[in-house]
Design a protein around this motif. Sequence first.
Motif, mmCIF file in Angstrom:
data_model
loop_
_atom_site.group_PDB
_atom_site.id
_atom_site.type_symbol
_atom_site.label_atom_id
_atom_site.label_comp_id
_atom_site.label_asym_id
_atom_site.label_seq_id
_atom_site.Cartn_x
_atom_site.Cartn_y
_atom_site.Cartn_z
ATOM 1 N N VAL A 76 0.819 -1.071 -0.032
ATOM 2 C CA VAL A 76 -0.039 -0.084 -0.025
ATOM 3 C C VAL A 76 0.795 1.218 -0.032
ATOM 4 O O VAL A 76 0.626 2.389 -0.667
ATOM 5 C CB VAL A 76 -0.992 -0.027 1.245
ATOM 6 C CG1 VAL A 76 -1.778 1.210 1.220
ATOM 7 C CG2 VAL A 76 -1.854 -1.026 1.102
ATOM 8 N N GLN A 77 1.925 1.310 0.942
ATOM 9 C CA GLN A 77 2.957 2.333 0.946
ATOM 10 C C GLN A 77 3.631 2.568 -0.237
ATOM 11 O O GLN A 77 3.744 3.672 -0.906
ATOM 12 C CB GLN A 77 3.701 2.190 1.950
ATOM 13 C CG GLN A 77 3.239 2.443 3.568
ATOM 14 C CD GLN A 77 3.935 2.030 4.746
ATOM 15 O OE1 GLN A 77 5.259 2.206 4.443
ATOM 16 N NE2 GLN A 77 3.342 1.641 5.761
ATOM 17 N N ALA A 78 4.064 1.478 -1.055
ATOM 18 C CA ALA A 78 4.687 1.622 -2.283
ATOM 19 C C ALA A 78 3.856 2.201 -3.429
ATOM 20 O O ALA A 78 4.380 2.893 -4.139
ATOM 21 C CB ALA A 78 5.291 0.199 -2.663
ATOM 22 N N GLU A 79 2.734 1.567 -3.670
ATOM 23 C CA GLU A 79 1.694 1.975 -4.558
ATOM 24 C C GLU A 79 1.094 3.381 -4.201
ATOM 25 O O GLU A 79 0.659 4.123 -5.259
ATOM 26 C CB GLU A 79 0.482 1.139 -4.788
ATOM 27 C CG GLU A 79 1.111 -0.229 -5.244
ATOM 28 C CD GLU A 79 -0.003 -1.259 -5.241
ATOM 29 O OE1 GLU A 79 -1.202 -0.986 -4.651
ATOM 30 O OE2 GLU A 79 0.041 -2.645 -5.856
ATOM 31 N N ASN A 80 1.343 3.852 -3.154
ATOM 32 C CA ASN A 80 0.801 5.264 -3.112
ATOM 33 C C ASN A 80 1.891 6.114 -2.212
ATOM 34 O O ASN A 80 1.455 7.141 -1.376
ATOM 35 C CB ASN A 80 -0.311 5.291 -1.815
ATOM 36 C CG ASN A 80 -1.802 4.498 -2.665
ATOM 37 O OD1 ASN A 80 -2.213 4.819 -3.411
ATOM 38 N ND2 ASN A 80 -1.513 3.153 -2.194
ATOM 39 N N ARG A 81 3.098 5.795 -2.592
ATOM 40 C CA ARG A 81 4.265 6.752 -2.235
ATOM 41 C C ARG A 81 3.902 8.144 -2.047
ATOM 42 O O ARG A 81 4.404 8.934 -1.143
ATOM 43 C CB ARG A 81 5.440 6.489 -2.927
ATOM 44 C CG ARG A 81 6.699 7.291 -2.452
ATOM 45 C CD ARG A 81 7.093 6.916 -0.886
ATOM 46 N NE ARG A 81 7.063 5.595 -0.446
ATOM 47 C CZ ARG A 81 6.900 5.059 0.845
ATOM 48 N NH1 ARG A 81 6.737 6.142 1.586
ATOM 49 N NH2 ARG A 81 6.956 3.860 1.004
#
Length: 199
Positions: A76-81
Motif C-alpha cells: 500500500v505504501q509503495a503504490e501510494n508513495r
Amino acid sequence: MKTRFALLTVLALSLAACSTPGTRVVLLPQADGTPSAVVVRAKDGEEVLSKPYQRATAAVGASGAPVVDQADAAKVQAENRQLFDMRPPPPKRYTVYFELGGTTLTPSSQLTLSEALAEAQARSGSDIVVTGHTDTKGSIEQNDELSRRRAQEVVQLLVERQFPSRRIEAVGRGERELAVPTADDVDEPRNRRVTIEVR
C-alpha cells in the motif's frame, strides 16, 4: 484541520484500472498509535474496518456488504508513495506551568513556550491547540474559569510573537484531567499547566 486528519486515516482508492470498477478503502494507522475505525457502506450492507491496513472493496454491481481483507502495508505504501510523502509530521506536545492561583508562567515554561512556537512556525500551515488545566485548589467553577484564562494567556503570548490567532484553538479543562491525581483542595504545581499541541 479535521478534514486533513480524516484523509490521513483512510485511503480511498478508485478501482477504475481494474476489470470491475468500484471503490476500495484502506484504514491507515494513526500517527500516535491510537486506535481508529471507519464504516464502509455499499448498496446492500456495511463493514467496519478497525485494524491498520484492513481493506474493504465494493465492486460496482456486486451485491452484499463490501469484501474485507488485510492489505499488505508495504505494498500500500509503495503504490501510494506520493500520498504518504504528503503526510504532515505527527503532532508535537509541550507543557507549560503556572505560578499558584494565577496566569503567570514559571521561568522555565517561558523557554518551553518559545520551543513550541518555533516548532509551529517551522511547519507549513500548522495549527495549535492550547488546553488549560488547574490543580484542585478552589471550586470547580473557579478552576474552569482559571483554566480558560491560562489557555487564553498562552494564546495571547503566541499571538504577540506573531503566530496567527485564527490557527489557535483554546479550551479550559479545569481540574478534570489532573496530571498528578490528588484529593480536593491540594496545591500541586504539576497540575497547574497548559498543554500546547502543535499540529
